[in-house]
Design a protein around this motif. Structure first.
Motif, PDB file in Angstrom:
ATOM      1  N   GLY A 244      -2.566   0.675   3.528  1.00 54.86           N
ATOM      2  CA  GLY A 244      -2.934   1.748   2.618  1.00 54.86           C
ATOM      3  C   GLY A 244      -1.839   2.212   1.676  1.00 54.86           C
ATOM      4  O   GLY A 244      -2.052   3.112   0.859  1.00 54.86           O
ATOM      5  N   ASP A 247      -2.481   0.224  -3.610  1.00 51.90           N
ATOM      6  CA  ASP A 247      -3.900   0.230  -3.960  1.00 51.90           C
ATOM      7  C   ASP A 247      -4.383  -1.198  -4.212  1.00 51.90           C
ATOM      8  O   ASP A 247      -3.631  -2.164  -4.013  1.00 51.90           O
ATOM      9  CB  ASP A 247      -4.177   1.153  -5.155  1.00 51.90           C
ATOM     10  CG  ASP A 247      -3.568   0.636  -6.468  1.00 51.90           C
ATOM     11  OD1 ASP A 247      -3.148  -0.543  -6.531  1.00 51.90           O
ATOM     12  OD2 ASP A 247      -3.531   1.410  -7.434  1.00 51.90           O
ATOM     13  N   LYS A 253       0.149   3.813  -4.046  1.00 49.65           N
ATOM     14  CA  LYS A 253      -0.954   4.757  -4.145  1.00 49.65           C
ATOM     15  C   LYS A 253      -0.493   6.213  -4.127  1.00 49.65           C
ATOM     16  O   LYS A 253      -0.968   7.032  -4.920  1.00 49.65           O
ATOM     17  CB  LYS A 253      -1.945   4.519  -3.006  1.00 49.65           C
ATOM     18  CG  LYS A 253      -3.227   5.331  -3.091  1.00 49.65           C
ATOM     19  CD  LYS A 253      -4.182   4.962  -1.983  1.00 49.65           C
ATOM     20  CE  LYS A 253      -5.500   5.723  -2.128  1.00 49.65           C
ATOM     21  NZ  LYS A 253      -5.310   7.189  -2.083  1.00 49.65           N
TER      22      LYS A 253
END
Length: 386
Positions: A244, A247, A253
């Motif tokens: 995570g 992105d 992200k």
């Protein structure tokens, strides 16, 4: 060394980097007609610095400027910046840096931007990392002094071919591209940075109000681009990255999330200022979306993979900045440029190449990414008039 001193239809034919974007037409003052800007006054960081840092602090060296100017021209790229394309599109000359005392012509505006500049006044520790001593507050003060001195010298009958006409300041376009250094300096503590966002935005609004009070009426404001997609940051992410962390396009992200939050607050503030500053025409330009579109569709748009860095050498344990020379394992290593800058989005890991800036400028000048959705040639008209 400055790290993040950087610095906004839908379907457009790409203009080659050696072809100038078509100039805007000049017309009457009716809301449906193009504006007749006599000048541009720009404020920002290295995304739009046309040489302020080079003359005041440390000059850009070769190979900066090699593609378009064929020499270092004060810009943090191989050629032109978005502000250069804006000026050309409006039929105006490239902006001289306000701080440059040699060869400058301010008849059609001035550039107060400097690489590393912030909205927030930097602390002593930030200066050590390459932040500019000319934050937005100082740039605005320089503009005010410039305006006052222009009126004085004009009245004295001084050489008028190189200074603005005092009555034209209110008709000029005032462009802003600043804020990314405020965010980049705080990425080590995202929550602390997030808590500071309202204060940073309030400082920005305060300076815009100050500009309005001294007669500025036309504002073209870029939000911040996707800092989580800067190659100089992405290439240092551990492999494999934590789940995570990146992105779907390979950008960091968490950094882009903070940028989006800043941009949201900035847009809300612009809406408030429109209601507050009754004579101002304020255009908000979504540079983030344009740059992210380019990065996420790099190969489709004719570029190589988006995180390639053209100038300098960067990798595991190696960092040689663009145009710099260092000793690695007893050998001299030079951070030169790639063979084909026009195929690369990132010039030095932070700033965009001439061709990438051409692509970005082409996509914002017609207003497709603006609020209100009007081209820059009509941005002098208030939204309520259109």
């Amino acid at each position: 060394m400055e790290l993040f001193g950087i610095v906004i239809v839908l379907s457009v034919i790409l203009v080659p980097s050696n072809v100038l974007i078509a100039k805007g037409q000049k017309g009457s003052d009716s809301p449906s007609s193009p504006c007749n800007y006599p000048a541009i006054y720009n404020f920002g960081d290295s995304n739009s610095d046309t040489g302020g840092t080079s003359v005041a602090l440390f000059p850009r060296v070769a190979p900066y400027g090699e593609t378009y100017f064929h020499r270092p021209a004060g810009r943090a790229t191989d050629g032109r910046l978005i502000i250069d394309f804006i000026a050309d599109h409006l039929g105006l000359p490239f902006l001289s840096p306000y701080l440059d005392s040699l060869g400058s012509n301010f008849r059609h505006g001035a550039n107060f931007a400097t690489g590393g500049a912030m909205i927030h006044r930097p602390t002593a520790s930030w200066f050590q990392t390459g932040s500019s001593p000319f934050p937005l507050e100082i740039q605005v003060e320089q503009y005010i002094q410039f305006k006052e001195r222009t009126a004085y010298f004009y009245a004295q009958g001084c050489e008028k071919s190189r200074i603005p006409r005092p009555e034209e300041f209110s008709k000029a376009l005032h462009t802003f591209d600043i804020g990314q250094n405020d965010l980049a300096s705080g990425f080590g503590s995202n929550e602390a940075l997030r808590a500071r966002l309202p204060h940073i935005i309030s400082l920005y609004a305060e300076q815009l109000r100050g500009m309005y009070e001294v007669g500025a009426r036309v504002f073209w404001i870029h939000n911040i681009g996707p800092l989580g997609c800067l190659p100089l940051s992405v290439i240092k992410v551990e492999n494999p990255p934590p789940p995570g962390y990146l992105d779907e396009h390979g950008c960091i992200k968490s950094r882009n999330d903070i940028v989006k939050e800043f941009n949201k607050h900035l847009k809300e503030t612009v809406v408030q200022l429109r209601a507050e500053l009754s004579e101002a025409a304020i255009t908000f330009v979504d540079i983030y979306s344009v740059k992210y579109r380019l990065i996420s569709n790099a190969k489709k748009e004719g570029f190589e993979e988006p995180f390639k860095i053209c100038c300098g050498i960067h990798g595991t344990g190696i960092d040689v900045g663009c145009g710099n020379t260092t000793i690695i394992n007893g050998a001299q290593v030079y951070g030169g440029s790639c063979a084909k800058p026009s195929a690369v989005i990132s010039w030095d890991g932070v700033h965009f190449t001439d061709r990438a800036n051409t692509w970005i400028a082409t996509h914002i000048l017609d207003g497709s990414f603006s609020d209100p959705p009007i081209p820059i040639t009509r941005a002098c008209h208030r939204h309520s008039q259109i």
